[in-house]
Write a protein that holds these residues in place. Structure first.
Motif, mmCIF file in Angstrom:
data_model
loop_
_atom_site.group_PDB
_atom_site.id
_atom_site.type_symbol
_atom_site.label_atom_id
_atom_site.label_comp_id
_atom_site.label_asym_id
_atom_site.label_seq_id
_atom_site.Cartn_x
_atom_site.Cartn_y
_atom_site.Cartn_z
ATOM 1 N N ASN A 18 0.883 -33.040 12.034
ATOM 2 C CA ASN A 18 1.799 -32.585 11.263
ATOM 3 C C ASN A 18 1.500 -32.206 9.853
ATOM 4 O O ASN A 18 2.574 -32.151 9.208
ATOM 5 C CB ASN A 18 3.787 -33.370 11.193
ATOM 6 N N SER A 19 0.129 -32.481 9.804
ATOM 7 C CA SER A 19 -0.286 -32.237 8.614
ATOM 8 C C SER A 19 -0.733 -30.937 8.774
ATOM 9 O O SER A 19 -1.600 -30.208 9.495
ATOM 10 C CB SER A 19 -1.714 -33.812 8.542
ATOM 11 N N PRO A 20 -1.516 -29.904 7.190
ATOM 12 C CA PRO A 20 -2.432 -29.171 6.837
ATOM 13 C C PRO A 20 -3.332 -29.176 7.624
ATOM 14 O O PRO A 20 -3.908 -30.252 7.896
ATOM 15 C CB PRO A 20 -1.897 -28.672 5.790
ATOM 16 N N GLU B 229 0.777 -23.515 14.585
ATOM 17 C CA GLU B 229 1.115 -23.037 12.727
ATOM 18 C C GLU B 229 0.444 -24.283 12.100
ATOM 19 O O GLU B 229 0.190 -25.188 12.156
ATOM 20 C CB GLU B 229 2.662 -23.487 13.188
ATOM 21 N N GLY B 230 0.524 -24.004 10.146
ATOM 22 C CA GLY B 230 -0.279 -24.689 9.524
ATOM 23 C C GLY B 230 -1.962 -24.779 9.996
ATOM 24 O O GLY B 230 -1.887 -25.817 8.933
ATOM 25 N N MET B 231 -2.329 -24.244 10.603
ATOM 26 C CA MET B 231 -3.434 -23.918 10.067
ATOM 27 C C MET B 231 -4.273 -23.355 9.185
ATOM 28 O O MET B 231 -3.421 -21.804 9.628
ATOM 29 C CB MET B 231 -4.485 -23.682 11.799
ATOM 30 N N THR B 232 -5.597 -23.370 8.032
ATOM 31 C CA THR B 232 -5.312 -21.614 7.340
ATOM 32 C C THR B 232 -7.586 -22.288 7.203
ATOM 33 O O THR B 232 -7.906 -22.824 8.382
ATOM 34 C CB THR B 232 -5.621 -22.373 5.856
ATOM 35 N N ALA C 107 -4.117 -28.729 15.243
ATOM 36 C CA ALA C 107 -2.739 -28.212 14.543
ATOM 37 C C ALA C 107 -1.929 -28.113 15.541
ATOM 38 O O ALA C 107 -0.701 -28.620 14.757
ATOM 39 C CB ALA C 107 -3.271 -26.935 14.252
#
Length: 222
Positions: free
Chosen positions: A165-167, A196-199, A161
């Protein structure tokens, strides 16, 4: 009121494909062979593709004896019956920290492909030999969504992540020594990542990661 099929052992949401665009998946674990056969027959009669997860070889053989078109992915433990063509679009990258994480990654990949995404796999690219990840990162960056599957300390998702720049959807696995607490250590690492951007999905939940990644991928690709 939407319709469902009541077959005693289950109430099948046969109109989910109309409501959400995708058919209901079947969690095979804990179901008897007889229950699975009834479930698969009912979905087949309603003209739907069928994805079963966490299926055993025994369950596959039982369903196969009644429905010849079912296919079994031994690595992913998925049991599928395809009646309608699947148009695959976009790209999802599925990465693992180690070889031991592959079964969960395969479940994620098989799920994403079943629901209509192209998948590329990058296995054994964990941070213990981070050059393996860096050798592949430019190809991984091309994906609309990235699934990072890792046990032990579970750092792979956060590292990826921080580079793309991708989820990123992180999947903790139960792979690891005693103090990893059957995946809890990896889960907590992923939940507390500052990237950021990681679930994060639940431990060993390849299906959940693959389904969510497919939704995101198809929105982007469309």
């Amino acid at each position: 009121m939407e319709r469902y099929e009541d077959i005693d052992c289950a109430k099948l949401d046969i109109e989910r494909v109309c409501r959400r665009g995708y058919s209901e998946a079947v969690f095979c674990e804990c179901k008897t062979n007889e229950q699975l056969i009834k479930i698969y027959k009912t979905f087949k009669e309603n003209g739907q593709n069928i994805l079963g997860t966490r299926a055993s070889k025994e369950q596959y053989k039982a369903v196969k004896s009644k429905l010849k078109d079912v296919e079994y992915n031994e690595n992913a433990k998925t049991l599928t019956l395809i009646q309608n063509p699947i148009n695959k679009i976009g790209e999802i990258a599925v990465c693992t920290g180690g070889t031991g994480d592959i079964p969960v990654a395969e479940e994620a990949a098989a799920t994403a492909e079943f629901y209509g995404s192209n998948v590329k796999k990058y296995y054994d690219v964990g941070i213990a030999g981070i050059h393996r990840l860096l050798d592949n990162i430019e190809k991984i960056k091309k994906a609309n969504v990235i699934i990072a599957v890792a046990g032990m300390e579970g750092a792979l998702g956060g590292v990826i992540a921080g580079l793309v720049n991708s989820p990123v959807i992180a999947v903790p696995t139960s792979v690891g020594y005693g103090s990893s607490f059957k995946g809890l250590s990896a889960l907590l690492t992923m939940l507390n990542s500052c990237a950021e951007g990681m679930t994060v999905v639940n431990i060993d939940n390849g299906f959940g990661a693959g389904y969510s990644a497919n939704l995101i991928n198809r929105k982007i690709a469309e």
